[in-house]
Design a protein around this motif. Structure first.
Motif, PDB file in Angstrom:
ATOM      1  N   THR A   1      28.477 -14.477   2.036  1.00 59.52           N
ATOM      2  CA  THR A   1      27.998 -15.524   1.126  1.00 59.52           C
ATOM      3  C   THR A   1      26.934 -14.942   0.220  1.00 59.52           C
ATOM      4  O   THR A   1      26.273 -13.963   0.583  1.00 59.52           O
ATOM      5  CB  THR A   1      27.407 -16.688   1.917  1.00 59.52           C
ATOM      6  OG1 THR A   1      26.926 -17.671   1.007  1.00 59.52           O
ATOM      7  CG2 THR A   1      26.233 -16.252   2.786  1.00 59.52           C
ATOM      8  N   PRO A   2      26.749 -15.532  -0.930  1.00 59.62           N
ATOM      9  CA  PRO A   2      25.603 -15.120  -1.741  1.00 59.62           C
ATOM     10  C   PRO A   2      24.339 -15.293  -0.915  1.00 59.62           C
ATOM     11  O   PRO A   2      24.208 -16.246  -0.161  1.00 59.62           O
ATOM     12  CB  PRO A   2      25.635 -16.072  -2.944  1.00 59.62           C
ATOM     13  CG  PRO A   2      27.065 -16.504  -3.021  1.00 59.62           C
ATOM     14  CD  PRO A   2      27.538 -16.539  -1.607  1.00 59.62           C
TER      15      PRO A   2
ATOM     16  N   VAL B   1      21.763 -27.759  -5.090  1.00 62.80           N
ATOM     17  CA  VAL B   1      22.025 -26.337  -4.871  1.00 62.80           C
ATOM     18  C   VAL B   1      21.951 -25.580  -6.203  1.00 62.80           C
ATOM     19  O   VAL B   1      22.363 -26.078  -7.255  1.00 62.80           O
ATOM     20  CB  VAL B   1      23.400 -26.144  -4.200  1.00 62.80           C
ATOM     21  CG1 VAL B   1      23.778 -24.656  -4.146  1.00 62.80           C
ATOM     22  CG2 VAL B   1      23.399 -26.753  -2.803  1.00 62.80           C
ATOM     23  N   GLY B   2      21.384 -24.358  -6.120  1.00 61.14           N
ATOM     24  CA  GLY B   2      21.310 -23.506  -7.306  1.00 61.14           C
ATOM     25  C   GLY B   2      21.279 -22.047  -6.903  1.00 61.14           C
ATOM     26  O   GLY B   2      21.652 -21.688  -5.776  1.00 61.14           O
ATOM     27  N   THR B   3      20.828 -21.213  -7.797  1.00 56.03           N
ATOM     28  CA  THR B   3      20.749 -19.770  -7.515  1.00 56.03           C
ATOM     29  C   THR B   3      19.485 -19.176  -8.094  1.00 56.03           C
ATOM     30  O   THR B   3      19.469 -18.036  -8.592  1.00 56.03           O
ATOM     31  CB  THR B   3      21.993 -19.046  -8.050  1.00 56.03           C
ATOM     32  OG1 THR B   3      21.953 -17.660  -7.687  1.00 56.03           O
ATOM     33  CG2 THR B   3      22.098 -19.190  -9.554  1.00 56.03           C
ATOM     34  N   THR B   4      18.392 -19.940  -8.062  1.00 57.51           N
ATOM     35  CA  THR B   4      17.108 -19.475  -8.584  1.00 57.51           C
ATOM     36  C   THR B   4      16.457 -18.522  -7.598  1.00 57.51           C
ATOM     37  O   THR B   4      16.756 -18.525  -6.408  1.00 57.51           O
ATOM     38  CB  THR B   4      16.163 -20.667  -8.840  1.00 57.51           C
ATOM     39  OG1 THR B   4      15.985 -21.391  -7.614  1.00 57.51           O
ATOM     40  CG2 THR B   4      16.727 -21.609  -9.876  1.00 57.51           C
ATOM     41  N   GLY B   5      15.546 -17.669  -8.118  1.00 63.88           N
ATOM     42  CA  GLY B   5      14.845 -16.726  -7.264  1.00 63.88           C
ATOM     43  C   GLY B   5      15.702 -15.524  -6.927  1.00 63.88           C
ATOM     44  O   GLY B   5      16.603 -15.136  -7.653  1.00 63.88           O
ATOM     45  N   ARG B   6      15.460 -14.939  -5.768  1.00 60.86           N
ATOM     46  CA  ARG B   6      16.150 -13.721  -5.337  1.00 60.86           C
ATOM     47  C   ARG B   6      17.477 -14.124  -4.696  1.00 60.86           C
ATOM     48  O   ARG B   6      17.609 -14.250  -3.496  1.00 60.86           O
ATOM     49  CB  ARG B   6      15.273 -12.963  -4.342  1.00 60.86           C
ATOM     50  CG  ARG B   6      15.710 -11.524  -4.070  1.00 60.86           C
ATOM     51  CD  ARG B   6      14.612 -10.803  -3.274  1.00 60.86           C
ATOM     52  NE  ARG B   6      14.962  -9.419  -3.021  1.00 60.86           N
ATOM     53  CZ  ARG B   6      15.625  -8.975  -1.961  1.00 60.86           C
ATOM     54  NH1 ARG B   6      16.019  -9.837  -1.030  1.00 60.86           N
ATOM     55  NH2 ARG B   6      15.871  -7.681  -1.816  1.00 60.86           N
TER      56      ARG B   6
ATOM     57  N   PHE C   1      24.051 -21.720   3.031  1.00 63.95           N
ATOM     58  CA  PHE C   1      25.164 -22.665   2.843  1.00 63.95           C
ATOM     59  C   PHE C   1      25.705 -22.475   1.426  1.00 63.95           C
ATOM     60  O   PHE C   1      25.141 -23.005   0.456  1.00 63.95           O
ATOM     61  CB  PHE C   1      24.686 -24.106   3.017  1.00 63.95           C
ATOM     62  CG  PHE C   1      24.260 -24.457   4.415  1.00 63.95           C
ATOM     63  CD1 PHE C   1      25.152 -25.045   5.296  1.00 63.95           C
ATOM     64  CD2 PHE C   1      22.970 -24.185   4.834  1.00 63.95           C
ATOM     65  CE1 PHE C   1      24.756 -25.362   6.588  1.00 63.95           C
ATOM     66  CE2 PHE C   1      22.566 -24.510   6.117  1.00 63.95           C
ATOM     67  CZ  PHE C   1      23.452 -25.086   7.004  1.00 63.95           C
ATOM     68  N   PRO C   2      26.792 -21.659   1.250  1.00 63.09           N
ATOM     69  CA  PRO C   2      27.343 -21.444  -0.092  1.00 63.09           C
ATOM     70  C   PRO C   2      27.953 -22.742  -0.641  1.00 63.09           C
ATOM     71  O   PRO C   2      28.793 -23.365   0.018  1.00 63.09           O
ATOM     72  CB  PRO C   2      28.408 -20.374   0.129  1.00 63.09           C
ATOM     73  CG  PRO C   2      28.780 -20.500   1.567  1.00 63.09           C
ATOM     74  CD  PRO C   2      27.557 -20.933   2.292  1.00 63.09           C
TER      75      PRO C   2
ATOM     76  N   GLY D   1      24.020 -15.690  -5.930  1.00 59.50           N
ATOM     77  CA  GLY D   1      24.983 -16.726  -6.259  1.00 59.50           C
ATOM     78  C   GLY D   1      24.503 -18.074  -5.752  1.00 59.50           C
ATOM     79  O   GLY D   1      23.543 -18.166  -4.969  1.00 59.50           O
ATOM     80  N   PRO D   2      25.152 -19.149  -6.201  1.00 60.23           N
ATOM     81  CA  PRO D   2      24.700 -20.490  -5.816  1.00 60.23           C
ATOM     82  C   PRO D   2      24.870 -20.746  -4.312  1.00 60.23           C
ATOM     83  O   PRO D   2      25.973 -20.615  -3.779  1.00 60.23           O
ATOM     84  CB  PRO D   2      25.578 -21.427  -6.647  1.00 60.23           C
ATOM     85  CG  PRO D   2      26.772 -20.617  -6.991  1.00 60.23           C
ATOM     86  CD  PRO D   2      26.319 -19.202  -7.100  1.00 60.23           C
ATOM     87  N   HIS D   3      23.795 -21.094  -3.648  1.00 57.28           N
ATOM     88  CA  HIS D   3      23.818 -21.438  -2.231  1.00 57.28           C
ATOM     89  C   HIS D   3      22.468 -22.047  -1.858  1.00 57.28           C
ATOM     90  O   HIS D   3      21.487 -21.935  -2.606  1.00 57.28           O
ATOM     91  CB  HIS D   3      24.101 -20.203  -1.361  1.00 57.28           C
ATOM     92  CG  HIS D   3      22.949 -19.250  -1.284  1.00 57.28           C
ATOM     93  ND1 HIS D   3      22.578 -18.438  -2.350  1.00 57.28           N
ATOM     94  CD2 HIS D   3      22.074 -18.985  -0.276  1.00 57.28           C
ATOM     95  CE1 HIS D   3      21.532 -17.702  -2.006  1.00 57.28           C
ATOM     96  NE2 HIS D   3      21.204 -18.022  -0.746  1.00 57.28           N
TER      97      HIS D   3
END
Length: 328
Positions: free
Chosen positions: A325-326, A282-287, A218-219, A290-292
C-alpha cells in the motif's frame, strides 16, 4: 278505653278515658326509668363483685372477660398470620433479588469487597455511630405479636434499601464500563477497507531501509470518509511535516489516536467527537506515496499495534499486512 272510679253511693263517678297512644307513652315513661335504674344497679353490683371478688359473680365476670379476650386474640392471630405470609413472600422475593444483584455485580466486574461496603454495620460495632440498616434477613422469623411484625417489617424495609443501594452501585459501574468502551478505539477508521500495511518493521518506501511502521495503513481513494475510532476530544488538527494534515483525538487515560495524510480536516482543536463521526477525508499529504489513511494508537505517548484494539480481543485482523500500500 275508659276507667270509672266511684268513691261512694253518694259521690260522683269519675271517668278517665285513655287512648292507645297515651297508654304506650305511659308504659314507656314507666319502663325506661326502671331499665336505667336496673342497669345502674347491675353495673354497680357487678363492678363491686369483681373488685371484691364475690364467689359466684366474680367467676362469671372473669369467664366473660376470658371469652372476649380469646375472641380478640383469635382475630388478631388470624390477621397476624395473614400479614406474616405476605411479608414472608416479600422477604423471599427480596432475597432472590439480592442473589441476582450479586451475580450481576460479578458480571459488572465488581469485587466482593465492594459489595461488603453496602452491608450494614452491626449495632454496637466500632463505627456503628455512622448509622445503617439492620442485618438482612436470612431465615424466616416467627410472628407472635405486633412487635414481632413491626420488627420484621423494619428488617424487610432495610433489606429492600440495601438491594436498592447495590443496584445503584451496579448501575454506576456499568455506566463507567460503557464510557470506557466508548473511549476505546475499536471501530475501523475507514469503512469496508482492508489494512494494507500493518504495525512492525518493513522497508521504508523512500529509503528502502528497514524501519518501524508505527500504525496501520488503509489505502483508499482521496476524499474517502475518515471516522473516529472512538469518542474523545480533538487534541490537535493541523499540518505536520511527516504526517501531513494530521488529526489527533484524546480519549482519556493517556490514550491518543492519530489520523494522518488527510486531504481535508473537518474538526478543530477542542471539538467533542463521538464514535464513528466523520472527522476528515483520505488524502496523500505529508510523507506519503499515495492516497491512504495512516492510523496510530498511542498509550502514554508510546505507539501500540492498532490491530489489537480494532480486533477487540487482542488479536490482529487476518487482512493485516496482506497487500502493499502507499505508505508514510
Amino acid at each position: 278505653m275508659q276507667i270509672l272510679i266511684t268513691a261512694g253511693p253518694s259521690s260522683p263517678t269519675r271517668v278517665y278515658q285513655f287512648t292507645s297512644l297515651s297508654l304506650v307513652l305511659s308504659a314507656v315513661a314507666l319502663i325506661v326509668p326502671l331499665m336505667g335504674l336496673s342497669v345502674a344497679l347491675y353495673h354497680a353490683v357487678v363492678l363491686k363483685a369483681a373488685q371484691e371478688q364475690w364467689p359466684i359473680i366474680s367467676d362469671a365476670v372473669r369467664f366473660v372477660e376470658r371469652h372476649e379476650q380469646a375472641q380478640r386474640d383469635h382475630f388478631v392471630r388470624e390477621n397476624l398470620d395473614a400479614m406474616a405470609m405476605k411479608v414472608g413472600d416479600l422477604q423471599a422475593r427480596l432475597m432472590r433479588l439480592e442473589a441476582v444483584g450479586e451475580r450481576v455485580a460479578g458480571m459488572a466486574g465488581m469485587k466482593p469487597e465492594e459489595l461488603k461496603k453496602v452491608e450494614p454495620t452491626p449495632p454496637g460495632a466500632a463505627g456503628s455511630g455512622r448509622g445503617g440498616a439492620l442485618p438482612a434477613l436470612r431465615e424466616p422469623t416467627r410472628i407472635g405479636s405486633f412487635d414481632d411484625m413491626n420488627q420484621l417489617m423494619e428488617r424487610v424495609q432495610n433489606l429492600s434499601d440495601r438491594n436498592a443501594d447495590v443496584f445503584t452501585l451496579i448501575e454506576s459501574r456499568l455506566f463507567e464500563k460503557r464510557l470506557e468502551a466508548l473511549m476505546i478505539p475499536s471501530s475501523a477508521p475507514v469503512a469496508n477497507v482492508p489494512v494494507g500495511s500493518g504495525f512492525g518493521f518493513r522497508s521504508d518506501p523512500f529509503t528502502g531501509r528497514p524501519t518501524l511502521h508505527t500504525g496501520l495503513d488503509f489505502p483508499s481513494d482521496t476524499g474517502t470518509a475518515i471516522l473516529a475510532a472512538a469518542g474523545g476530544v480533538v487534541a490537535s488538527a493541523g499540518l505536520h511535516p511527516q504526517y501531513g494534515q494530521l488529526v489527533e483525538l484524546d480519549h482519556g487515560n493517556g490514550l491518543i489516536t492519530r489520523y494522518a495524510h488527510t486531504s481535508k480536516m473537518l474538526v478543530k482543536q477542542g471539538d467533542l467527537i463521538r464514535r464513528g463521526q466523520k472527522i476528515a477525508e483520505v488524502g496523500t499529504t505529508g510523507r506519503s506515496t499515495g492516497p491512504h489513511l495512516h492510523f496510530e494508537v498511542l498509550v502514554e505517548g508510546v505507539q501500540q499495534d492498532p490491530a489489537k484494539f480494532l480486533a477487540g480481543k487482542g488479536q490482529a485482523p487476518q487482512n493485516v499486512a496482506q497487500a502493499p500500500t502507499p505508505a508514510r
